[in-house]
Motif scaffolding. Structure first.
Motif, mmCIF file in Angstrom:
data_model
loop_
_atom_site.group_PDB
_atom_site.id
_atom_site.type_symbol
_atom_site.label_atom_id
_atom_site.label_comp_id
_atom_site.label_asym_id
_atom_site.label_seq_id
_atom_site.Cartn_x
_atom_site.Cartn_y
_atom_site.Cartn_z
ATOM 1 N N PRO A 109 -8.228 29.924 20.293
ATOM 2 C CA PRO A 109 -9.231 30.203 21.326
ATOM 3 C C PRO A 109 -9.635 28.965 22.118
ATOM 4 O O PRO A 109 -9.845 29.043 23.340
ATOM 5 N N ALA A 110 -9.743 27.801 21.460
ATOM 6 C CA ALA A 110 -10.113 26.576 22.177
ATOM 7 C C ALA A 110 -9.012 26.151 23.142
ATOM 8 O O ALA A 110 -9.287 25.735 24.283
ATOM 9 N N MET A 111 -7.757 26.249 22.701
ATOM 10 C CA MET A 111 -6.646 25.904 23.595
ATOM 11 C C MET A 111 -6.566 26.873 24.766
ATOM 12 O O MET A 111 -6.263 26.464 25.903
ATOM 13 N N ALA A 112 -6.836 28.145 24.525
ATOM 14 C CA ALA A 112 -6.832 29.132 25.606
ATOM 15 C C ALA A 112 -7.934 28.835 26.614
ATOM 16 O O ALA A 112 -7.729 28.929 27.832
ATOM 17 N N SER A 113 -9.101 28.449 26.117
ATOM 18 C CA SER A 113 -10.205 28.094 27.003
ATOM 19 C C SER A 113 -9.847 26.893 27.864
ATOM 20 O O SER A 113 -10.133 26.869 29.073
ATOM 21 N N LEU A 114 -9.206 25.902 27.250
ATOM 22 C CA LEU A 114 -8.807 24.711 27.996
ATOM 23 C C LEU A 114 -7.736 25.041 29.029
ATOM 24 O O LEU A 114 -7.746 24.508 30.148
ATOM 25 N N ARG A 115 -6.822 25.939 28.693
ATOM 26 C CA ARG A 115 -5.773 26.310 29.646
ATOM 27 C C ARG A 115 -6.346 27.026 30.873
ATOM 28 O O ARG A 115 -5.870 26.838 31.987
ATOM 29 N N ARG A 116 -7.361 27.844 30.651
ATOM 30 C CA ARG A 116 -7.988 28.534 31.795
ATOM 31 C C ARG A 116 -8.607 27.535 32.767
ATOM 32 O O ARG A 116 -8.563 27.748 33.976
ATOM 33 N N ARG A 117 -9.170 26.451 32.231
ATOM 34 C CA ARG A 117 -9.825 25.462 33.091
ATOM 35 C C ARG A 117 -8.849 24.421 33.627
ATOM 36 O O ARG A 117 -9.090 23.843 34.699
ATOM 37 N N HIS A 118 -7.761 24.171 32.893
ATOM 38 C CA HIS A 118 -6.789 23.136 33.287
ATOM 39 C C HIS A 118 -5.375 23.700 33.106
ATOM 40 O O HIS A 118 -4.664 23.339 32.163
ATOM 41 N N PRO A 119 -4.942 24.572 33.995
ATOM 42 C CA PRO A 119 -3.659 25.266 33.807
ATOM 43 C C PRO A 119 -2.447 24.342 33.824
ATOM 44 O O PRO A 119 -1.388 24.715 33.317
ATOM 45 N N GLN A 120 -2.568 23.150 34.381
ATOM 46 C CA GLN A 120 -1.423 22.242 34.446
ATOM 47 C C GLN A 120 -1.306 21.358 33.207
ATOM 48 O O GLN A 120 -0.313 20.645 33.049
ATOM 49 N N LEU A 121 -2.292 21.393 32.333
ATOM 50 C CA LEU A 121 -2.239 20.574 31.122
ATOM 51 C C LEU A 121 -1.111 21.054 30.205
ATOM 52 O O LEU A 121 -0.993 22.239 29.915
ATOM 53 N N ASP A 122 -0.302 20.120 29.739
ATOM 54 C CA ASP A 122 0.818 20.433 28.846
ATOM 55 C C ASP A 122 0.303 20.419 27.401
ATOM 56 O O ASP A 122 0.010 19.351 26.844
ATOM 57 N N GLN A 123 0.183 21.606 26.796
ATOM 58 C CA GLN A 123 -0.289 21.718 25.423
ATOM 59 C C GLN A 123 0.834 22.226 24.518
ATOM 60 O O GLN A 123 1.495 23.203 24.854
#
Length: 300
Positions: A109-123
């Motif tokens: 859930p935390a990674m999903a939240s971060l992806r919504r705010r920063h879609p270009q971040l490579d996780q």
């Protein structure tokens, strides 16, 4: 002048206990690492390693040089990451590790939240138990790890790392609905001294916690079944094959089982932490750590 890469190799030998381990940590071959360490001995004009046919250890001079080299290497790491941190979160990359149950309820859930705010971040994500995740963070193979620590067991080596508490996960006892204590709500472990117990297959984690808790309660548990998956553990309890201690966060209600609070022995819990490197100032790492702390607050 001593070369910083060779100093880093020597520190890696101290940390891993071997030239092969140092080579793996720095991404070179053992032969190349050995050659570079020989050059470092010539530069230092001292024998830094005591080599034998099967092992290598630091000499007295080697230990002195490692003590001086550690802050130099850490300073270089901080300098490099400070430059990288000047970028944006969207342009960054973060490698994440976590144990299985935290992955489902906390990390994903935390990674999903971060992806919504920063879609270009490579996780990227890897499932790792704490005994593997902590060294992975230290060695730079992972940038952030979510780990757990059971009460009563030695804490892992945190040199160079920054562990931050996320939540405390109490352990509870799962019993079949047919058990005479199923309606009690709160129980003592000593009341289950004669029961069959379900535990893990490894010598760490909740197997070790089960055995330690039982001994504190005055008995040796009779382990009748072993399984690494908490889902399998709960199924075995539901089948009437025994009782089990499990972290409360892993419990999923299903027919045939009951979750009970344990009053004695006390301190039956595991703490969950997010672990990063002291020297890592990446905005991506900081952003995910903050997202994990926020998510953990909702689970407490």
């Amino acid at each position: 002048m001593l070369d910083s890469y060779r100093l880093r190799l020597l520190v890696a030998v101290a940390d891993t206990g071997s030239i092969a381990g140092a080579a793996a940590a720095l991404g070179c071959s053992p032969a190349a690492a050995s050659q570079q360490l020989a050059v470092l001995e010539r530069e230092a004009e001292a024998q830094l390693l005591e080599r034998s046919a099967r092992s290598v250890r630091l000499s007295s001079a080697g230990r002195i040089l490692v003590d001086h080299a550690r802050p130099i290497v850490a300073g270089l790491d901080r300098a490099g990451r400070a430059v990288a941190a000047a970028g944006t979160v969207d342009g960054g990359r973060i490698r994440v590790a976590s144990f299985a149950t935290a992955s489902r309820r906390l990390v994903a859930p935390a990674m999903a939240s971060l992806r919504r705010r920063h879609p270009q971040l490579d996780q990227t994500f890897t499932e790792l138990e704490p005994e593997d995740a902590v060294p992975a963070v230290r060695e730079g193979r992972v940038d952030l790890a979510v780990t757990h620590q059971y009460a009563g067991f030695p804490a892992p080596d945190a040199r160079g790392l920054h562990p931050e508490h996320l939540l405390t996960d109490p352990l509870s006892l799962v019993v079949p609905v047919s058990d005479p204590h199923a309606g009690d709500g709160q129980v003592r472990l000593e009341d289950f001294a004669a029961a069959g117990w379900i535990s893990g297959r490894s010598t760490q984690g909740f197997q070790a916690m089960t055995e330690m808790a039982a001994r504190l309660a005055g008995f040796e548990p009779r382990i009748t079944s072993r399984a690494d998956s908490y889902g399998v553990v709960l199924n075995l309890v539901g089948a009437g094959l025994g009782v089990a201690l499990v972290p409360r966060s892993t419990f999923v209600a299903r027919p045939g089982i009951v979750l009970l609070n344990v009053t004695t022995p006390a301190r039956l819990a595991r703490t969950v932490h997010v672990v990063t490197r002291d020297s890592d100032h990446s905005p991506a790492v900081r952003a995910l750590r903050d997202a994990l702390i926020k998510k953990a607050a909702t689970l407490r």
